[in-house]
Design a protein around this motif. Structure first.
Motif, PDB file in Angstrom:
ATOM      1  N   GLN A 160      29.705  40.102  34.719  1.00 25.51           N
ATOM      2  CA  GLN A 160      31.039  39.830  35.236  1.00 25.51           C
ATOM      3  C   GLN A 160      31.797  38.859  34.351  1.00 25.51           C
ATOM      4  O   GLN A 160      33.002  39.034  34.089  1.00 25.51           O
ATOM      5  CB  GLN A 160      30.952  39.260  36.652  1.00 25.51           C
ATOM      6  N   LYS A 161      31.111  37.842  33.832  1.00 27.15           N
ATOM      7  CA  LYS A 161      31.752  36.891  32.930  1.00 27.15           C
ATOM      8  C   LYS A 161      32.238  37.601  31.661  1.00 27.15           C
ATOM      9  O   LYS A 161      33.352  37.349  31.169  1.00 27.15           O
ATOM     10  CB  LYS A 161      30.776  35.774  32.561  1.00 27.15           C
ATOM     11  N   LEU A 162      31.401  38.480  31.111  1.00 25.54           N
ATOM     12  CA  LEU A 162      31.792  39.240  29.922  1.00 25.54           C
ATOM     13  C   LEU A 162      33.031  40.083  30.198  1.00 25.54           C
ATOM     14  O   LEU A 162      33.994  40.089  29.422  1.00 25.54           O
ATOM     15  CB  LEU A 162      30.642  40.146  29.476  1.00 25.54           C
ATOM     16  N   VAL A 163      33.006  40.803  31.306  1.00 29.41           N
ATOM     17  CA  VAL A 163      34.118  41.690  31.634  1.00 29.41           C
ATOM     18  C   VAL A 163      35.386  40.886  31.904  1.00 29.41           C
ATOM     19  O   VAL A 163      36.491  41.300  31.523  1.00 29.41           O
ATOM     20  CB  VAL A 163      33.752  42.598  32.822  1.00 29.41           C
ATOM     21  N   ASN A 164      35.257  39.725  32.532  1.00 30.40           N
ATOM     22  CA  ASN A 164      36.430  38.866  32.718  1.00 30.40           C
ATOM     23  C   ASN A 164      37.087  38.561  31.377  1.00 30.40           C
ATOM     24  O   ASN A 164      38.319  38.589  31.239  1.00 30.40           O
ATOM     25  CB  ASN A 164      36.025  37.550  33.389  1.00 30.40           C
ATOM     26  N   ALA A 165      36.257  38.257  30.353  1.00 26.73           N
ATOM     27  CA  ALA A 165      36.779  37.939  29.022  1.00 26.73           C
ATOM     28  C   ALA A 165      37.473  39.151  28.401  1.00 26.73           C
ATOM     29  O   ALA A 165      38.541  39.023  27.771  1.00 26.73           O
ATOM     30  CB  ALA A 165      35.646  37.457  28.122  1.00 26.73           C
ATOM     31  N   TYR A 166      36.899  40.334  28.586  1.00 26.05           N
ATOM     32  CA  TYR A 166      37.470  41.523  27.944  1.00 26.05           C
ATOM     33  C   TYR A 166      38.724  42.014  28.656  1.00 26.05           C
ATOM     34  O   TYR A 166      39.662  42.485  28.001  1.00 26.05           O
ATOM     35  CB  TYR A 166      36.419  42.621  27.858  1.00 26.05           C
ATOM     36  N   PRO A 178      41.309  36.296  36.695  1.00 28.37           N
ATOM     37  CA  PRO A 178      42.022  35.712  35.537  1.00 28.37           C
ATOM     38  C   PRO A 178      41.284  34.483  35.008  1.00 28.37           C
ATOM     39  O   PRO A 178      40.654  33.741  35.763  1.00 28.37           O
ATOM     40  CB  PRO A 178      43.383  35.328  36.135  1.00 28.37           C
ATOM     41  N   LEU A 179      41.382  34.267  33.693  1.00 28.46           N
ATOM     42  CA  LEU A 179      40.768  33.098  33.087  1.00 28.46           C
ATOM     43  C   LEU A 179      41.758  31.939  33.119  1.00 28.46           C
ATOM     44  O   LEU A 179      42.925  32.090  32.758  1.00 28.46           O
ATOM     45  CB  LEU A 179      40.381  33.409  31.642  1.00 28.46           C
ATOM     46  N   SER A 180      41.289  30.785  33.551  1.00 31.51           N
ATOM     47  CA  SER A 180      42.178  29.625  33.649  1.00 31.51           C
ATOM     48  C   SER A 180      42.389  29.005  32.274  1.00 31.51           C
ATOM     49  O   SER A 180      41.587  29.167  31.370  1.00 31.51           O
ATOM     50  CB  SER A 180      41.567  28.604  34.597  1.00 31.51           C
TER      51      SER A 180
END
Length: 360
Positions: free
Chosen positions: A263-269, A358-360
């Motif tokens: 999930q962290k990877l996909v958030n970044a992509y 979304p990434l803060s």
């Protein structure tokens, strides 16, 4: 008898240049991009999960999101420590994943179908390209002689490597146009300088490649375009439908056991794909390592990006009509896939993209 084999002899100077470029790409992927204004994953918290991803030709524009996410600092923001490794051929990257050497592959989605047909389970967790972005180039001296893939019989055709997606697509285009793939010579010539050298030395007649190699080969008159899959229209004309290409795919066992990391990877992509949509080719190029465009020049690199920015998936969601098209293509020529019962739902998942934050 199959005539597919690797192109091995290009000249000492070309090989040396290629090796140096590969080393530069590996260094950029492993250590981050602090020197050029990017962010190294070394600033991620010590307890952040570590993931190694092998990419089938990192400097190709079709694989741009992997490095761009690092340069934008999105891996850090997502809370994952990512090591990017360059491998010029998608087929080799897949084998490294199966051997447990890497956790994921940046490559074409269609590999997941071929793997399932062989009893192996992997899945794409984010779709980055809606269309292949591939171009079939032919030597300029063959203009008027090679008018379509129907003229491939007896020809030497450049592919990235045996078992790569360019190998899959070349065989499909040949068969679709009445040429038995065993009646052509498919040669692994990589991309960039090695591809262009193979064409200039007449070791290949035509070949499938991507930007920025395409722009370089066209700029000096080395080649002309036979088929262009950098647009949705061109892809559908050549392949019969939407053909999702670049994705991050991983073994299903790994995905199920490491959902938080995935999930962290996909958030970044997902954040990276949105960033691409909101910026120009020049702004994107400014974020990339200089060696990515040194072979063609930054101006040509930017022009290529602007012309094909539509290949990037704005959402990361797998196109619903994409997997069936990929299966139809592979079933045409690949004996490991033809006639097999493939559960396409198990070759990809939208679970992580739909849950992306979304990434803060």
């Amino acid at each position: 008898m199959s005539t597919t084999h690797r192109f091995a002899v290009l000249g000492v100077a070309v090989l040396a240049a290629s090796s140096l470029a590969a080393c530069a790409n590996n260094a950029s992927g492993s250590s981050g991009a602090a020197a050029a204004g990017g962010t190294s994953s070394s600033s991620v918290a010590a307890n952040a999960p570590k993931v190694t991803i092998m990419i089938g030709g990192m400097s190709k524009q079709i694989y741009l999101p992997f490095m761009l996410a690092k340069r934008l600092g999105y891996y850090d923001k997502a809370g994952v420590n990512v090591n990017l490794i360059d491998e010029p051929a998608g087929g080799d990257a897949t084998q490294n994943m199966l051997a447990g050497q890497v956790q994921g592959v940046g490559g074409f989605y269609d590999h997941n179908i071929a793997l399932q047909a062989q009893g192996k389970s992997s899945e794409a967790v984010v779709s980055m390209l809606q269309i292949p972005g591939e171009v079939e180039l032919c030597r300029s001296d063959l203009k008027g002689k090679v008018k379509s893939p129907a003229d491939f019989k007896g020809r030497s055709l450049g592919i990235t490597d045996v078992g790569s997606s360019t190998d899959f697509l070349t065989q499909y285009l040949s068969k679709k146009n009445g040429v038995d793939p065993t009646q052509e010579n498919r040669r692994g010539v990589g991309a960039g300088q090695t591809f262009i050298a193979a064409m200039k030395q007449k070791a290949i007649d035509c070949g499938m490649t991507t930007e920025p190699t395409v722009s370089k080969a066209l700029s000096d008159g080395t080649a002309f375009i036979l088929l262009d899959m950098r647009t949705a229209e061109g892809s559908k004309a050549a392949l019969g439908g939407t053909y999702p290409a670049t994705s991050l795919y991983m073994p299903t066992d790994y995905v199920n056991a490491n959902k938080d990391t995935v999930q962290k990877l996909v958030n970044a992509y997902v954040a990276t794909l949105k960033w691409i949509q909101a910026h120009t080719g020049a702004q994107i190029a400014d974020q990339m390592p200089a060696d990515y465009y040194s072979g063609v020049g930054k101006a040509a690199y930017i022009k290529a990006l602007d012309s094909e920015r539509g290949i990037f998936n704005p959402t990361g969601i797998m196109p619903a009509d994409g997997p069936p098209t990929c299966l139809a293509v592979l079933s045409e020529f690949n004996p490991k896939v033809k006639g097999k019962s493939i559960d396409l739902a198990k070759t990809y998942t939208n679970e992580f993209v739909q849950a992306a934050t979304p990434l803060s």
